[in-house]
Design an enzyme around this catalytic site. Structure first.
Site, PDB file in Angstrom:
ATOM      1  N   SER A 132       0.847  -1.213   0.000  1.00  0.00           N
ATOM      2  CA  SER A 132       0.000   0.000   0.000  1.00  0.00           C
ATOM      3  C   SER A 132       0.873   1.250   0.000  1.00  0.00           C
ATOM      4  O   SER A 132       0.615   2.219  -0.729  1.00  0.00           O
ATOM      5  CB  SER A 132      -0.886   0.022   1.253  1.00  0.00           C
TER       6      SER A 132
ATOM      7  N   ARG B  66     -13.397  -6.431 -11.658  1.00  0.00           N
ATOM      8  CA  ARG B  66     -13.604  -5.876 -10.306  1.00  0.00           C
ATOM      9  C   ARG B  66     -14.417  -4.580 -10.344  1.00  0.00           C
ATOM     10  O   ARG B  66     -14.353  -3.821 -11.315  1.00  0.00           O
ATOM     11  CB  ARG B  66     -12.248  -5.681  -9.622  1.00  0.00           C
TER      12      ARG B  66
ATOM     13  N   GLN C  53      -9.095   2.345  -0.490  1.00  0.00           N
ATOM     14  CA  GLN C  53      -8.919   2.683  -1.905  1.00  0.00           C
ATOM     15  C   GLN C  53      -9.908   3.767  -2.312  1.00  0.00           C
ATOM     16  O   GLN C  53      -9.553   4.718  -3.011  1.00  0.00           O
ATOM     17  CB  GLN C  53      -9.098   1.435  -2.765  1.00  0.00           C
TER      18      GLN C  53
ATOM     19  N   ASP D  64      -7.068  -8.333   4.328  1.00  0.00           N
ATOM     20  CA  ASP D  64      -6.245  -9.106   3.384  1.00  0.00           C
ATOM     21  C   ASP D  64      -5.648 -10.359   4.029  1.00  0.00           C
ATOM     22  O   ASP D  64      -5.139 -11.235   3.333  1.00  0.00           O
ATOM     23  CB  ASP D  64      -5.104  -8.231   2.843  1.00  0.00           C
TER      24      ASP D  64
ATOM     25  N   LYS E 256     -12.431  -9.019  -3.922  1.00  0.00           N
ATOM     26  CA  LYS E 256     -10.982  -8.816  -4.024  1.00  0.00           C
ATOM     27  C   LYS E 256     -10.518  -9.408  -5.368  1.00  0.00           C
ATOM     28  O   LYS E 256     -11.321  -9.546  -6.278  1.00  0.00           O
ATOM     29  CB  LYS E 256     -10.283  -9.459  -2.821  1.00  0.00           C
TER      30      LYS E 256
ATOM     31  N   ARG F 228      -2.612 -13.785  -2.638  1.00  0.00           N
ATOM     32  CA  ARG F 228      -2.794 -14.137  -1.223  1.00  0.00           C
ATOM     33  C   ARG F 228      -3.381 -15.534  -1.063  1.00  0.00           C
ATOM     34  O   ARG F 228      -3.087 -16.234  -0.090  1.00  0.00           O
ATOM     35  CB  ARG F 228      -3.648 -13.092  -0.524  1.00  0.00           C
TER      36      ARG F 228
HETATM   37  C1  S3P Z   1      -5.640  -1.260  -0.008  1.00  0.00           C
HETATM   38  C2  S3P Z   1      -6.887  -1.249   0.565  1.00  0.00           C
HETATM   39  C3  S3P Z   1      -7.701  -2.455   0.790  1.00  0.00           C
HETATM   40  C4  S3P Z   1      -6.861  -3.715   0.672  1.00  0.00           C
HETATM   41  C5  S3P Z   1      -5.964  -3.684  -0.521  1.00  0.00           C
HETATM   42  C6  S3P Z   1      -4.993  -2.516  -0.419  1.00  0.00           C
HETATM   43  C7  S3P Z   1      -4.920   0.014  -0.188  1.00  0.00           C
HETATM   44  O1  S3P Z   1      -8.723  -2.501  -0.176  1.00  0.00           O
HETATM   45  O2  S3P Z   1      -7.708  -4.852   0.615  1.00  0.00           O
HETATM   46  O3  S3P Z   1      -5.213  -4.881  -0.613  1.00  0.00           O
HETATM   47  O4  S3P Z   1      -3.692   0.011  -0.418  1.00  0.00           O
HETATM   48  O5  S3P Z   1      -5.567   1.065  -0.101  1.00  0.00           O
HETATM   49  P1  S3P Z   1     -10.114  -1.680   0.022  1.00  0.00           P
HETATM   50  O6  S3P Z   1      -9.782  -0.265   0.170  1.00  0.00           O
HETATM   51  O7  S3P Z   1     -10.876  -1.911  -1.241  1.00  0.00           O
HETATM   52  O8  S3P Z   1     -10.770  -2.292   1.213  1.00  0.00           O
END
Ligand code: S3P
Length: 444
Positions: free
Chosen positions: A25, A129, A174, A324, A351, A397
């Site tokens: 991230s 997605r 996100q 995750d 996901k 994962r």
């Molecule tokens: C992430 C946010 C999460 C996570 C993803 C990485 C990020 O998703 O599952 O692997 O870096 O902002 P969501 O924001 O859709 O929950």
């Protein structure tokens, strides 16, 4: 090319001190924001994984100059010449996010504010997605984004952005980040309500770069830009080890008898440590030491030892803080006495793949009866797993979770389509081997 990973039953303990690659991230965000800074940023221990390399290529396609020092296969040092918030150049072709949902959703927020058109595309997997979760709020801000059936490719043309007040119905970092990043280009204030503790790396990085974003209870607020617009200070950052990657060796050591391992320098941001709470609630012997702050993030070394595990229930905030890690937690529950259950985790179904039904299907091949519910699953343990052939479904994962499960089976386990592990964790197999794990790539 499809790669296969062979795992043999683990008869000896896992032992050793390791470090895992940098946080995915943070690595995505660091290259995006550094490319928009006023000046040169230095990013150490950056993660060169499939997902983040796609983002790096995209900022280069946008005209940003990057110097790369490949310190190792799992850690690169980057020097990025920021071009300012309005310095990206018009791309000459669609920008390819490959499998990376984070890359696509965050970049969509930034590209919505540019004065040139762009197209964001990705792999067949990413094309399935949901993108309405970002195209809806961005359109409300004045962005022009076309997405057929709410899926990518996303065609973005210039629009005049203005701040909005937006209530997310799921706690998604996100979505929050896409809105805040578009907010950098918007007139007025941008406010995002989060119904749970979604990871806050975007906010922390923006603050480190001089943007006065703040949190008030469940709201994240980006004030109106100062006269002349936001100007981002360059970053000087060492990326912490990814707690989501650490989760795989952590669970492996917790379930392979007599193991004890230490993982150094792991990011311990409160919004990411759900897996530690889940394992501790199951009776795992897990300690955190050498805690310190670096670049606005908390880090520490984690030591975990094998223990007799018992069941636990997971819901609410812990799910958000460990979304995750739930697939590998599911593997831990197969070795725990009693019925373990997770609720409030419907997000797992959108996901890389539907991580509830695909994991249930694959674990069944190893003898695990994982009961599905619309927003979670349950497992009655402890179970005796048998070996078998399973498939990652091109989900990194899930590939690693199945590999960890393979260590506690009574027979050989073959994970098909395991090359995707490098989407987030290059060197996973070699790192597990360094702990004594019986797994190896098969050349076919
Ligand atoms: C992430 C946010 C999460 C996570 C993803 C990485 C990020 O998703 O599952 O692997 O870096 O902002 P969501 O924001 O859709 O929950």
């Amino acid at each position: 090319m499809s790669k296969q990973l062979l795992i043999r039953p683990q008869k000896t303990p896992l032992q050793g001190v390791i470090s895992v690659p940098g946080d995915k991230s943070i690595s995505h965000r660091a290259v995006m924001l550094a490319s928009l800074a006023e000046g040169t940023s230095t990013i150490r221990r950056w993660l060169p994984a499939g997902d983040t390399l796609a983002t790096l290529q995209i900022i280069q396609d946008l005209g940003v100059s990057v110097q790369i020092d490949k310190r190792s296969d799992i850690a690169w040092d980057l020097t990025i010449e920021g071009r300012g918030l309005h310095g990206w150049q018009t791309p000459t072709q669609p920008l390819d996010c490959r499998n990376a949902g984070t890359g696509m959703r965050l970049l969509a927020g930034l590209l919505a504010g540019q004065s040139f058109p762009s197209v964001l595309d990705g792999s067949e997997q990413l094309r399935k997605r949901p993108m309405r979760r970002i195209t809806d709020p961005l359109s409300e801000m004045g962005a022009n984004i076309e997405a057929e059936n709410g899926r990518c490719p996303l065609a973005i043309t210039p629009g005049q952005l203005h701040g909005i007040e937006y209530r997310m119905n799921v706690a998604s970092a996100q979505v929050k980040s896409a809105i805040l990043l578009a907010g950098l280009y918007a007139a007025g204030e941008t406010r995002v309500y989060q119904p749970g503790p979604a990871r806050d790396h975007t906010e922390r990085m923006l603050q480190a770069m001089g943007v006065s974003v703040r949190t008030e209870r469940d709201w994240v607020i980006l004030p109106a830009a100062p006269e002349g617009g936001w100007r981002l200070r360059p970053l000087d950052l060492t990326v912490p080890a990814d707690p989501s990657s650490a989760a795989f060796p952590l669970v492996a050591a917790a379930i392979v008898p007599h193991s004890q391992i230490t993982i150094a320098g792991v990011g311990l941001n409160e919004t990411r440590t759900g897996i530690l709470d889940m394992l501790q609630a199951m009776g795992a012997e897990l300690t955190v030491h050498n805690e310190h702050l670096s670049g606005g993030e908390r880090l520490g070394d984690l030591t975990v030892s094998f223990s007799e595990l018992h069941s636990t229930n997971v819901r609410g905030e812990t799910v958000v803080r460990g979304i995750d890690e739930l697939p590998v937690w599911a593997v831990a529950t197969t070795q725990a006495a009693g019925v373990s259950q997770v609720e409030d985790a419907a997000e797992l179904r959108v996901k890389e793949v539907d991580r509830i039904s695909v994991l249930a299907g694959e674990l069944r091949k190893l003898g695990v009866e994982m009961m599905e519910s619309p927003d979670g699953f349950s497992v009655a343990g402890p179970l005796r797993l048998f070996g078998g052939e399973v498939d990652s479904h091109d989900d990194h994962r899930l590939g690693m979770s199945l590999a960890v499960a393979g260590l506690v089976t009574h027979g050989l386990t073959l994970v098909h389509d395991a090359g995707c592990i490098a989407d987030s964790f290059p060197g996973f197999v070699e790192m597990m081997q360094s702990l004594g794990a019986n797994m190896e790539w098969l050349d076919r």
